[in-house]
Design a protein around this motif. Structure first.
Motif, PDB file in Angstrom:
ATOM      1  N   TRP A 243       0.855  -1.190   0.000  1.00 60.91           N
ATOM      2  CA  TRP A 243       0.000   0.000   0.000  1.00 60.91           C
ATOM      3  C   TRP A 243       0.885   1.232   0.000  1.00 60.91           C
ATOM      4  O   TRP A 243       2.031   1.174   0.421  1.00 60.91           O
ATOM      5  N   ARG A 245       0.487   5.730   0.908  1.00 58.03           N
ATOM      6  CA  ARG A 245      -0.330   6.685   1.673  1.00 58.03           C
ATOM      7  C   ARG A 245      -0.905   7.716   0.703  1.00 58.03           C
ATOM      8  O   ARG A 245      -0.203   8.608   0.260  1.00 58.03           O
ATOM      9  N   LEU A 246      -2.188   7.581   0.392  1.00 54.58           N
ATOM     10  CA  LEU A 246      -2.783   8.505  -0.551  1.00 54.58           C
ATOM     11  C   LEU A 246      -3.705   9.485   0.179  1.00 54.58           C
ATOM     12  O   LEU A 246      -3.256  10.450   0.751  1.00 54.58           O
ATOM     13  N   ARG A 247      -4.978   9.217   0.222  1.00 51.12           N
ATOM     14  CA  ARG A 247      -5.934  10.151   0.812  1.00 51.12           C
ATOM     15  C   ARG A 247      -5.636  10.386   2.294  1.00 51.12           C
ATOM     16  O   ARG A 247      -5.588   9.458   3.083  1.00 51.12           O
ATOM     17  N   TYR A 248      -5.452  11.640   2.661  1.00 51.14           N
ATOM     18  CA  TYR A 248      -5.157  12.044   4.043  1.00 51.14           C
ATOM     19  C   TYR A 248      -3.943  11.320   4.616  1.00 51.14           C
ATOM     20  O   TYR A 248      -3.804  11.177   5.832  1.00 51.14           O
ATOM     21  N   ASN A 250      -3.337   8.308   4.723  1.00 49.03           N
ATOM     22  CA  ASN A 250      -3.650   7.022   5.327  1.00 49.03           C
ATOM     23  C   ASN A 250      -3.200   5.885   4.424  1.00 49.03           C
ATOM     24  O   ASN A 250      -3.042   6.049   3.207  1.00 49.03           O
ATOM     25  N   GLN A 251      -3.015   4.708   5.023  1.00 42.21           N
ATOM     26  CA  GLN A 251      -2.792   3.498   4.231  1.00 42.21           C
ATOM     27  C   GLN A 251      -4.017   3.294   3.348  1.00 42.21           C
ATOM     28  O   GLN A 251      -5.133   3.210   3.841  1.00 42.21           O
ATOM     29  N   THR A 252      -3.801   3.239   2.031  1.00 42.34           N
ATOM     30  CA  THR A 252      -4.903   3.267   1.074  1.00 42.34           C
ATOM     31  C   THR A 252      -4.992   1.962   0.297  1.00 42.34           C
ATOM     32  O   THR A 252      -3.990   1.505  -0.254  1.00 42.34           O
ATOM     33  N   SER A 255      -3.212   0.521  -3.760  1.00 42.34           N
ATOM     34  CA  SER A 255      -2.279   1.625  -4.028  1.00 42.34           C
ATOM     35  C   SER A 255      -0.834   1.155  -4.134  1.00 42.34           C
ATOM     36  O   SER A 255       0.094   1.895  -3.832  1.00 42.34           O
ATOM     37  N   SER A 291      -2.747   3.430 -11.506  1.00 38.29           N
ATOM     38  CA  SER A 291      -3.464   2.305 -10.901  1.00 38.29           C
ATOM     39  C   SER A 291      -3.233   1.023 -11.694  1.00 38.29           C
ATOM     40  O   SER A 291      -4.162   0.373 -12.160  1.00 38.29           O
TER      41      SER A 291
END
Length: 325
Positions: A243, A245-248, A250-252, A255, A291
């Motif tokens: 994974w 860290r994308l949105r905020y 966080n672990q996304t 990803s 992606s």
């Protein structure tokens, strides 16, 4: 999100390490050779690519470099996860970790079990109530077996080549010598005179370096990248990123990408991820750029420096090949 690249032939990566995606390289007839999670892959001295997964109809799939299936075996590893090849003076063995069973198995290349390491409480290393869910092994220059308890109690345990317990190091926590998901372990032989142990601390986005007897030395911080095991090929270190860290931050989910480090442990390419950037000597946040992949769980590097990617939780997809260009 689609687990497969948009099209075969897309070029990804950065600088000197760029690759052409071959999405259908390892695809098989799922009715005959199903996969659930493709966890790890190694290459033996014959050039065969050996993959472990957690589908008990065929835990082990063995490919040639063209993607043709050569053999399959294994029905007894419901959590088949870690796969390490040990070449002992020309004789090759596999070490299979199954966190579901809480055991590590040494086998020959046909799957015959030669040694089983069970819960460390049996040798006084753990209390009985402590979880033991081994995720990876590495074999030291003298045959010492290093077991990363990555889904269990966060220790790296050392055993002799005969399976006799020696000691352990690490444990859970945020200190430099401790781990948060000690998912992978490898012997770093790039400095021939001073081999060391690299241990993944995945939640810390790090590899942590130790002496062969478990003394902490340093950390390779890879901000944004939840890396799996370190894979050494000549002077280069490769890893699947499960994974980022994308949105905020966080672990996304979905990803993943691949990260590649040079002999000085500087990131030089991120196939599927953002271009590595350093500011004032510090590596900046790395995240998925395209992606193409969901969760890159492991990579295997062949003699032509092509990369084979095994994915976890990726809609039961087979390994993907990245051809070096």
């Amino acid at each position: 999100m689609n687990a497969k690249p948009k099209a075969d032939g897309e070029i990804i990566g950065h600088g000197s390490h760029r690759y052409r995606v071959q999405q259908s390289w390892g695809k098989l007839d799922a009715s005959k050779f199903p996969v659930n999670n493709c966890h790890e892959m190694v290459q033996d001295s014959q050039g065969r690519l050996i993959m472990v997964g957690d589908e008990v109809k065929n835990n082990i799939l063995i490919y040639d470099r063209s993607g043709k299936l050569l053999d399959s075996w294994g029905h007894d590893f419901p959590g088949g996860h870690g796969l390490t090849l040990w070449n002992a003076n020309g004789e090759e063995f596999l070490f299979i970790c199954d966190p579901n069973l809480g055991k590590v198995f040494k086998t020959d290349l046909k799957g015959k079990v030669l040694l089983t390491i069970e819960h460390p409480s049996k040798v006084g290393a753990y209390e009985e109530k402590m979880a033991f869910k081994p995720t990876e092994t590495a074999i030291g220059p003298d045959g010492t077996i290093y077991i990363a308890d990555g889904y269990g109690s966060q220790w790296v345990l050392r055993y002799s080549m005969k399976g006799e317990y020696i000691d352990k190091f690490g444990g859970p926590g945020d200190a430099d010598h401790q781990f948060a998901t000690a998912h992978g372990v490898a012997i770093d032989t790039r400095d021939k005179a001073n081999p060391t142990v690299l241990v993944t601390s995945r939640v810390h986005n790090s590899f942590k370096r130790f002496t062969l007897d478990g003394k902490y030395l340093s950390t390779i911080f890879l901000p944004g990248a939840f890396v799996c095991r370190p894979v050494i090929k000549q002077d280069t270190l490769y890893a699947g990123v499960c994974w980022s860290r994308l949105r905020y931050l966080n672990q996304t989910p979905n990803s993943g990408f691949v990260t590649i480090l040079d002999k000085n442990n500087k990131v030089i390419s991120n196939p599927g991820g953002t271009k590595p950037e350093y500011k004032n000597g510090e590596l900046q946040l790395m995240v998925q750029e395209k992606s193409l992949f969901m969760h890159c769980h492991d990579v295997c590097i062949d003699q032509d420096e092509n990369i084979y990617i095994c994915q976890w939780n990726a809609q039961k997809t087979y390994p993907v090949k990245l051809e070096r260009v």
